[in-house]
Design a protein around this motif. Structure first.
Motif, PDB file in Angstrom:
ATOM      1  N   SER A 112      -2.439  -1.940  -9.196  1.00  0.00           N
ATOM      2  CA  SER A 112      -3.508  -2.943  -9.210  1.00  0.00           C
ATOM      3  C   SER A 112      -4.860  -2.342  -8.841  1.00  0.00           C
ATOM      4  O   SER A 112      -5.896  -2.733  -9.378  1.00  0.00           O
ATOM      5  N   GLU A 113      -4.868  -1.408  -7.904  1.00  0.00           N
ATOM      6  CA  GLU A 113      -6.126  -0.861  -7.390  1.00  0.00           C
ATOM      7  C   GLU A 113      -5.853   0.502  -6.765  1.00  0.00           C
ATOM      8  O   GLU A 113      -4.727   0.803  -6.365  1.00  0.00           O
ATOM      9  N   VAL A 114      -6.891   1.357  -6.706  1.00  0.00           N
ATOM     10  CA  VAL A 114      -6.768   2.631  -6.001  1.00  0.00           C
ATOM     11  C   VAL A 114      -7.840   2.739  -4.925  1.00  0.00           C
ATOM     12  O   VAL A 114      -8.914   2.143  -5.043  1.00  0.00           O
ATOM     13  N   VAL A 115      -7.524   3.504  -3.889  1.00  0.00           N
ATOM     14  CA  VAL A 115      -8.504   3.852  -2.860  1.00  0.00           C
ATOM     15  C   VAL A 115      -8.847   5.311  -3.084  1.00  0.00           C
ATOM     16  O   VAL A 115      -7.984   6.192  -2.992  1.00  0.00           O
ATOM     17  N   ILE A 116     -10.094   5.574  -3.412  1.00  0.00           N
ATOM     18  CA  ILE A 116     -10.539   6.923  -3.755  1.00  0.00           C
ATOM     19  C   ILE A 116     -10.773   7.738  -2.487  1.00  0.00           C
ATOM     20  O   ILE A 116     -11.599   7.382  -1.656  1.00  0.00           O
ATOM     21  N   GLY A 117     -10.035   8.843  -2.352  1.00  0.00           N
ATOM     22  CA  GLY A 117     -10.178   9.668  -1.162  1.00  0.00           C
ATOM     23  C   GLY A 117      -9.639   8.976   0.076  1.00  0.00           C
ATOM     24  O   GLY A 117     -10.290   8.948   1.126  1.00  0.00           O
ATOM     25  N   ALA A 118      -8.447   8.396  -0.046  1.00  0.00           N
ATOM     26  CA  ALA A 118      -7.845   7.655   1.068  1.00  0.00           C
ATOM     27  C   ALA A 118      -7.567   8.571   2.258  1.00  0.00           C
ATOM     28  O   ALA A 118      -7.220   9.743   2.076  1.00  0.00           O
ATOM     29  N   PRO A 119      -7.715   8.064   3.487  1.00  0.00           N
ATOM     30  CA  PRO A 119      -7.393   8.871   4.671  1.00  0.00           C
ATOM     31  C   PRO A 119      -5.908   9.197   4.712  1.00  0.00           C
ATOM     32  O   PRO A 119      -5.078   8.423   4.214  1.00  0.00           O
ATOM     33  N   TYR A 124       0.838  -1.195   0.000  1.00  0.00           N
ATOM     34  CA  TYR A 124       0.000   0.000   0.000  1.00  0.00           C
ATOM     35  C   TYR A 124       0.875   1.249   0.000  1.00  0.00           C
ATOM     36  O   TYR A 124       1.843   1.346   0.761  1.00  0.00           O
ATOM     37  N   VAL A 125       0.558   2.192  -0.885  1.00  0.00           N
ATOM     38  CA  VAL A 125       1.212   3.498  -0.902  1.00  0.00           C
ATOM     39  C   VAL A 125       0.125   4.545  -0.993  1.00  0.00           C
ATOM     40  O   VAL A 125      -0.994   4.255  -1.437  1.00  0.00           O
ATOM     41  N   ALA A 126       0.418   5.760  -0.570  1.00  0.00           N
ATOM     42  CA  ALA A 126      -0.597   6.819  -0.626  1.00  0.00           C
ATOM     43  C   ALA A 126       0.058   8.151  -0.913  1.00  0.00           C
ATOM     44  O   ALA A 126       1.244   8.365  -0.629  1.00  0.00           O
ATOM     45  N   GLY A 127      -0.726   9.048  -1.496  1.00  0.00           N
ATOM     46  CA  GLY A 127      -0.206  10.374  -1.792  1.00  0.00           C
ATOM     47  C   GLY A 127      -1.147  11.169  -2.670  1.00  0.00           C
ATOM     48  O   GLY A 127      -2.283  10.763  -2.922  1.00  0.00           O
ATOM     49  N   ALA A 128      -0.647  12.312  -3.154  1.00  0.00           N
ATOM     50  CA  ALA A 128      -1.442  13.175  -4.034  1.00  0.00           C
ATOM     51  C   ALA A 128      -1.394  12.672  -5.467  1.00  0.00           C
ATOM     52  O   ALA A 128      -2.392  12.678  -6.173  1.00  0.00           O
ATOM     53  N   PHE A 129      -0.221  12.272  -5.914  1.00  0.00           N
ATOM     54  CA  PHE A 129      -0.001  11.840  -7.304  1.00  0.00           C
ATOM     55  C   PHE A 129      -0.554  12.876  -8.275  1.00  0.00           C
ATOM     56  O   PHE A 129      -1.255  12.557  -9.231  1.00  0.00           O
ATOM     57  N   ASP A 130      -0.203  14.142  -7.989  1.00  0.00           N
ATOM     58  CA  ASP A 130      -0.658  15.261  -8.800  1.00  0.00           C
ATOM     59  C   ASP A 130       0.260  15.421 -10.011  1.00  0.00           C
ATOM     60  O   ASP A 130       1.483  15.286  -9.895  1.00  0.00           O
ATOM     61  N   LEU A 131      -0.313  15.707 -11.179  1.00  0.00           N
ATOM     62  CA  LEU A 131       0.453  15.785 -12.423  1.00  0.00           C
ATOM     63  C   LEU A 131       1.351  14.558 -12.552  1.00  0.00           C
ATOM     64  O   LEU A 131       2.577  14.653 -12.564  1.00  0.00           O
ATOM     65  N   PHE A 132       0.749  13.411 -12.618  1.00  0.00           N
ATOM     66  CA  PHE A 132       1.457  12.126 -12.624  1.00  0.00           C
ATOM     67  C   PHE A 132       2.659  12.189 -13.561  1.00  0.00           C
ATOM     68  O   PHE A 132       2.532  12.519 -14.741  1.00  0.00           O
ATOM     69  N   ASN A 133       3.846  11.895 -13.024  1.00  0.00           N
ATOM     70  CA  ASN A 133       5.079  12.082 -13.783  1.00  0.00           C
ATOM     71  C   ASN A 133       6.071  10.950 -13.545  1.00  0.00           C
ATOM     72  O   ASN A 133       5.773   9.996 -12.809  1.00  0.00           O
ATOM     73  N   VAL A 134       7.259  11.050 -14.141  1.00  0.00           N
ATOM     74  CA  VAL A 134       8.237   9.960 -14.036  1.00  0.00           C
ATOM     75  C   VAL A 134       8.751   9.773 -12.611  1.00  0.00           C
ATOM     76  O   VAL A 134       9.216   8.684 -12.262  1.00  0.00           O
ATOM     77  N   ILE A 168      -0.441  -4.004  -5.891  1.00  0.00           N
ATOM     78  CA  ILE A 168      -0.148  -2.652  -5.425  1.00  0.00           C
ATOM     79  C   ILE A 168      -1.420  -1.822  -5.335  1.00  0.00           C
ATOM     80  O   ILE A 168      -2.109  -1.607  -6.343  1.00  0.00           O
ATOM     81  N   ILE A 169      -1.722  -1.358  -4.135  1.00  0.00           N
ATOM     82  CA  ILE A 169      -2.880  -0.497  -3.898  1.00  0.00           C
ATOM     83  C   ILE A 169      -2.374   0.926  -3.654  1.00  0.00           C
ATOM     84  O   ILE A 169      -1.486   1.142  -2.829  1.00  0.00           O
ATOM     85  N   VAL A 170      -2.946   1.877  -4.380  1.00  0.00           N
ATOM     86  CA  VAL A 170      -2.543   3.280  -4.239  1.00  0.00           C
ATOM     87  C   VAL A 170      -3.689   4.082  -3.639  1.00  0.00           C
ATOM     88  O   VAL A 170      -4.783   4.136  -4.203  1.00  0.00           O
ATOM     89  N   GLY A 171      -3.439   4.687  -2.490  1.00  0.00           N
ATOM     90  CA  GLY A 171      -4.422   5.566  -1.870  1.00  0.00           C
ATOM     91  C   GLY A 171      -4.261   6.975  -2.421  1.00  0.00           C
ATOM     92  O   GLY A 171      -3.156   7.534  -2.392  1.00  0.00           O
ATOM     93  N   ILE A 172      -5.347   7.555  -2.947  1.00  0.00           N
ATOM     94  CA  ILE A 172      -5.301   8.904  -3.514  1.00  0.00           C
ATOM     95  C   ILE A 172      -5.999   9.858  -2.550  1.00  0.00           C
ATOM     96  O   ILE A 172      -7.183   9.701  -2.249  1.00  0.00           O
ATOM     97  N   HIS A 173      -5.268  10.830  -2.046  1.00  0.00           N
ATOM     98  CA  HIS A 173      -5.830  11.780  -1.084  1.00  0.00           C
ATOM     99  C   HIS A 173      -6.798  12.753  -1.763  1.00  0.00           C
ATOM    100  O   HIS A 173      -6.636  13.080  -2.944  1.00  0.00           O
ATOM    101  N   THR A 174      -7.788  13.229  -1.009  1.00  0.00           N
ATOM    102  CA  THR A 174      -8.768  14.184  -1.536  1.00  0.00           C
ATOM    103  C   THR A 174      -8.108  15.537  -1.790  1.00  0.00           C
ATOM    104  O   THR A 174      -7.013  15.828  -1.289  1.00  0.00           O
ATOM    105  N   ASP A 175      -8.790  16.382  -2.554  1.00  0.00           N
ATOM    106  CA  ASP A 175      -8.262  17.716  -2.850  1.00  0.00           C
ATOM    107  C   ASP A 175      -8.005  18.547  -1.588  1.00  0.00           C
ATOM    108  O   ASP A 175      -6.931  19.146  -1.455  1.00  0.00           O
TER     109      ASP A 175
END
Length: 376
Positions: free
Chosen positions: A278-285, A215-225, A241-248
């Motif tokens: 593999s998967e994302v968590v929408i609005g992860a804590p 599990y990883v989490a972050g903003a991942f804003d302007l997805f880049n290299v 791999i599960i990616v937690g995406i933080h809210t705005d």
């Protein structure tokens, strides 16, 4: 004789069915975003094997203006889109029949917008004339030009919702200055997310028994290299791999200014398009809780080398995985950040403003010519 003809006919039919349909897509793929990924996804659905030609920096600069990402970054980003089978580097800006034949491509696919050379010529006129061209639907609400514009103005409108949708008058003035008409391709509307779009981008695969879940989490804003290299490292730590995406609002709290540049759903699609995810968590804590760890059966929680801000209660957001011995810091070897990309834009502000204006003017001329031809 009739029997032999029938056998030959059956053989030809079998060969035709077994022949791999090879599809060609090309472009600049500057600041690779989910709109690019969606075009690639649609193109892959039209065949079996997808070749993606990416133009060099010299070609992009000649026909469009200076790219934000250099060619090596763009090659790498396109290779990481999960629907891509092969990347062709330094692809010619004008798509020719010779290029299609060289790579044994049956036809070329492009979105239903306009792409022109430096002199205003349709870059696909040759393959269109030979009827080896197909169109896919352009993704409404996003373009590289629009993203560059967001960074030049650093507006807040890209992630405002509900009662917070007030826009600074200076922003409106800057956007509207010198634009009595807007191109329908460059002047994009706000991206409107749908459940169907998320399903289209999602793998929809559950982890297999025995899979090690990361599990990883972050903003991942302007997805880049920078994000890409980190996710590749994280993928090497497990099987799913599960990616937690933080809210705005959460991203805005720890990034400040007018971040994120891309709103939550735009960031979700950008991450989902990556072949390592593999998967994302929408609005992860923001804090990784024991409940989250248990729910997703997480074996390892990873974080990169960027600073970690405390949660609103002052606590370490990774305290639980650290206590469980399941936390790992990763060094991707790549220092590129969203902030660094914005600094590139700001450093060359006048160049990018001129590029955007020139692009839109060309599109407006083409639009007028199309309207005149149709008698509108």
């Amino acid at each position: 004789m009739a029997k032999r003809t029938q056998e030959t006919s059956c053989s030809e039919m079998t060969d035709k069915k077994s022949k791999q349909v090879r599809v060609w897509v090309d472009g600049c793929f500057d600041m690779v975003h989910f709109g690019h990924a969606n075009a690639v996804r649609q193109a892959k659905q039209m065949g079996d094997y997808l070749l993606v030609g990416v133009h060099s920096d010299a070609e992009v600069a000649k026909h469009k203006g200076p790219p934000v990402y250099n060619e090596e970054e763009r090659y790498k980003m396109v290779r990481a889109i999960k629907w891509v089978d092969e990347v062709v580097e330094d692809a010619p800006y004008v798509t020719t029949l010779e290029t299609l034949d060289k790579y044994d491509a049956d036809f070329c696919v492009h979105g239903d917008d306009i792409t022109t050379t430096a002199d205003g010529q349709d870059t696909y006129h040759l393959v269109k004339a030979a009827e080896r061209y197909k169109e896919c639907k352009r993704t409404e609400g996003v373009s590289t030009t629009d993203l560059v514009g967001r960074m030049l103005l650093m507006t807040r409108t890209h992630h405002q919702r509900g009662s917070d949708t007030t826009v600074d008058k200076t922003e409106i003035g800057a956007i509207g200055q010198g634009h009595s008409a807007r191109s329908p391709w460059t002047g994009v509307s706000q991206f409107l997310p749908t459940s169907n779009k998320i399903v289209q981008f999602s793998e929809g695969k559950e982890p297999k028994p025995g899979d090690k879940i990361v599990y990883v989490a972050g903003a991942f804003d302007l997805f880049n290299v920078g994000h890409l290299d980190f996710l590749q490292k994280a993928a090497a730590e497990g099987d799913y791999i599960i990616v937690g995406i933080h809210t705005d609002p959460v991203v805005n709290r720890y990034k400040g200014s007018n971040y994120p540049i891309m709103n939550l759903h735009e960031r979700i699609l950008s991450v989902l398009a990556c072949r390592y995810v593999s998967e994302v968590v929408i609005g992860a804590p923001y804090s990784v809780s024991a409940d989250l760890m248990n729910h997703f059966k997480v074996d390892t929680v990873c974080h990169g080398q960027t600073p970690i801000m405390s949660d609103v209660d002052g606590k370490d957001p990774y305290a639980i995985p650290k206590e469980q011995g399941k936390f790992k810091m990763l060094d991707s070897g790549n220092v590129l950040t969203t902030q660094a990309i914005i600094e590139r834009i700001i450093r060359h502000r006048l160049d990018y403003e001129a590029r955007n204006k020139k692009k839109e003017q060309k599109e407006l001329k083409i639009l007028q010519a199309m309207q005149d031809k149709n008698g509108n």
